[in-house]
Design a protein around this motif. Structure first.
Motif: not given
Length: 503
Positions: A402-406, A430-433, A485-490
């Motif tokens: 749930q932390w990724i949704m926040r 969300p979906y996964t690859v 190309w990746l931004h650290r978010t959480a």
């Protein structure tokens, strides 16, 4: 035909009416069974996460957003799924109409499944014995009479397994199955009407659609009960018509092709091979019930529980001998009748010293089974409140994502993640690859899994990794190494890092 003795006959045969020993013998199993049910209700409140909970939550999510076209539960693809069952459709409808969160709806599903299971066991056992303690002791045998080695799998009724799967469709289907057996048994013993047979056929189809493996168990048990009743030709005709209606329901179900599942077994064999390992440790206490079945078979060569056990044991053995390990999911068809037989043999003890000894042996076996599964208490109360020896048996549930949704992930976003997080992330929308579970209705499942493996491989180049992200429309990445190309978010539990893909 087999008829259950009345309460008056059973009590009169077992002990003097009003005797204190008789009252204790009746009330002790009922109190113990009630405590188990209370424990399970506490577990439902906490709803521990392990195993397939993410798959079922994701399925409810998809139905919540589109009842007619839910699509694949795990990946962004328009494919059918065997998880698109009538039960999941109903839960998704509840979520859509009420606005309740998916996990609240799954708790309601757990309460429904548990209620169906408890009442179904009671109804079916009543067709086998009129003893007042029989349903409670049968329920205790179903959840505790297993083995000294802990075993968890959906569709299996061990207490710890039940605690982890109580919100799954398998528990709902098992509850319906016991009601199906009770209804079928009473039908073939009494007046067999067309309406009852058609209703039984429709119920049988619903069980198969909701959890296919439990549907096999329900079918084997139903066959045993019909053979034990020795119905007349006219009765068989009515039952056959109900069977045809059930097959029609299976064929008309619009969300997935039920009959296509018969060609999917090869993809499931490796997953189910562990079912054939450590049999003595996992199921050794059930041998007590096998002995009870032998006694029942000696008294009646068409005993329904004995026939049921033989059918289940044959299917399970055939799966092991031929390498069709998915057939091992039919093992409850051997376990359930043996567990029930052990309980029924104990309640008929009365003044017979040999049978009273049997009851004492069963009590000891149930105590061993309860101790093996004592860690289940940790799913209802804080681990710190448990004695040390019990806390050592507790297995910590999964933490969730749930932390990724926040952190900003939205419904329908595609997340690049390895297999373990891929089993949980779709539960939130969300979906996964690649799917976190085997999916034989997804034609490019292997290609997707290879893409995930390549992306996280240290040998993968910049162009290859970025190409994979573009191909699958990935917006987020969980884990892996830093990249421009990746931004650290959480940062989540265990130091897991969520990256947003920069266009």
């Amino acid at each position: 035909m087999h008829t259950a003795p009345s309460d008056t006959e059973q009590v009169g045969r077992t002990a003097p009416p009003g005797g204190s020993a008789s009252r204790v013998g009746r009330e002790l199993p009922q109190v113990a069974a009630a405590l188990v049910v209370v424990l399970m209700l506490c577990v439902v409140v906490r709803l521990p996460w392990a195993g397939d909970l993410g798959m079922h939550a994701a399925t409810v999510q998809r139905f919540r957003h589109s009842l007619l076209h839910p699509g694949n539960p795990l990946v962004d693809a328009d494919t059918p799924s065997p998880y698109h069952s009538p039960w999941m459709l109903l839960l998704g409808t509840v979520a859509k109409l009420t606005g309740l969160s998916v996990f609240v709806v799954l708790r309601l599903a757990a309460l429904t499944g548990l209620g169906l299971l408890v009442t179904g066991v009671r109804r079916y056992v009543r067709t086998l014995s009129g003893h007042r303690a029989a349903p409670a002791l049968a329920f205790l045998s179903l959840v505790l009479l297993w083995g000294p080695l802990l075993f968890n799998w959906s569709g299996f009724l061990g207490l710890n397994s039940l605690a982890l799967t109580v919100s799954y469709p398998s528990v709902f289907a098992l509850g319906l199955t016991f009601h199906f057996w009770a209804w079928l048994t009473r039908t073939v013993r009494g007046e067999v009407t067309w309406g009852a047979c058609l209703g039984l056929g429709a119920l049988w189809a619903v069980i198969l659609l909701c959890h296919q493996f439990t549907g096999v168990v329900a079918s084997l048990g139903g066959l045993a009960m019909v053979l034990a009743a020795r119905p007349a030709r006219g009765v068989l005709l009515r039952l056959g018509t109900g069977l045809l209606l059930g097959l029609l329901v299976l064929w008309l179900w619009p969300y997935y092709d039920f009959f296509a599942l018969f060609s999917a077994g090869a993809d499931l064999e490796a997953v189910h091979r562990p079912l054939y390992q450590h049999l003595a440790g996992r199921f050794g206490l059930v041998l007590l019930g096998v002995v009870a079945l032998g006694l029942r078979l000696r008294r009646d060569h068409r005993d329904p529980l004995a026939l049921f056990f033989l059918f289940g044991a044959l299917v399970f053995a055939a799966g092991g001998l031929t390498g069709h390990y998915s057939w091992g999911r039919a093992l409850p068809a051997a376990l359930i009748p043996a567990q029930l037989a052990a309980a029924l043999e104990a309640v008929s003890a009365g003044r017979d010293l040999v049978r009273r000894g049997w009851a004492c042996v069963l009590l000891a076996a149930l105590a061993v089974g309860a101790w093996t599964q004592a860690g289940t208490l940790g799913y209802a109360v804080p681990r710190g409140a448990l004695p040390g020896v019990v806390a050592a048996k507790y297995r910590t549930p999964w933490a969730g994502y749930q932390w990724i949704m926040r952190a900003g992930v939205r419904y329908g976003d595609v997340v690049m993640a390895r297999r373990f997080p891929a089993r949980q992330i779709p539960a939130y929308g969300p979906y996964t690859v690649a799917p976190g579970y085997p999916d034989f209705f997804l034609p490019d499942a292997g290609r997707r899994e290879a893409a995930v493996e390549r992306y996280f491989s240290p040998a993968a180049g910049v162009a290859e990794r970025r190409g994979i992200l573009r191909e699958y429309g990935v917006k987020w990445v969980v884990g892996g190494s830093e990249a421009p190309w990746l931004h650290r978010t959480a940062v989540g539990p265990g130091g897991q890092i969520l990256y947003r893909v920069v266009p």
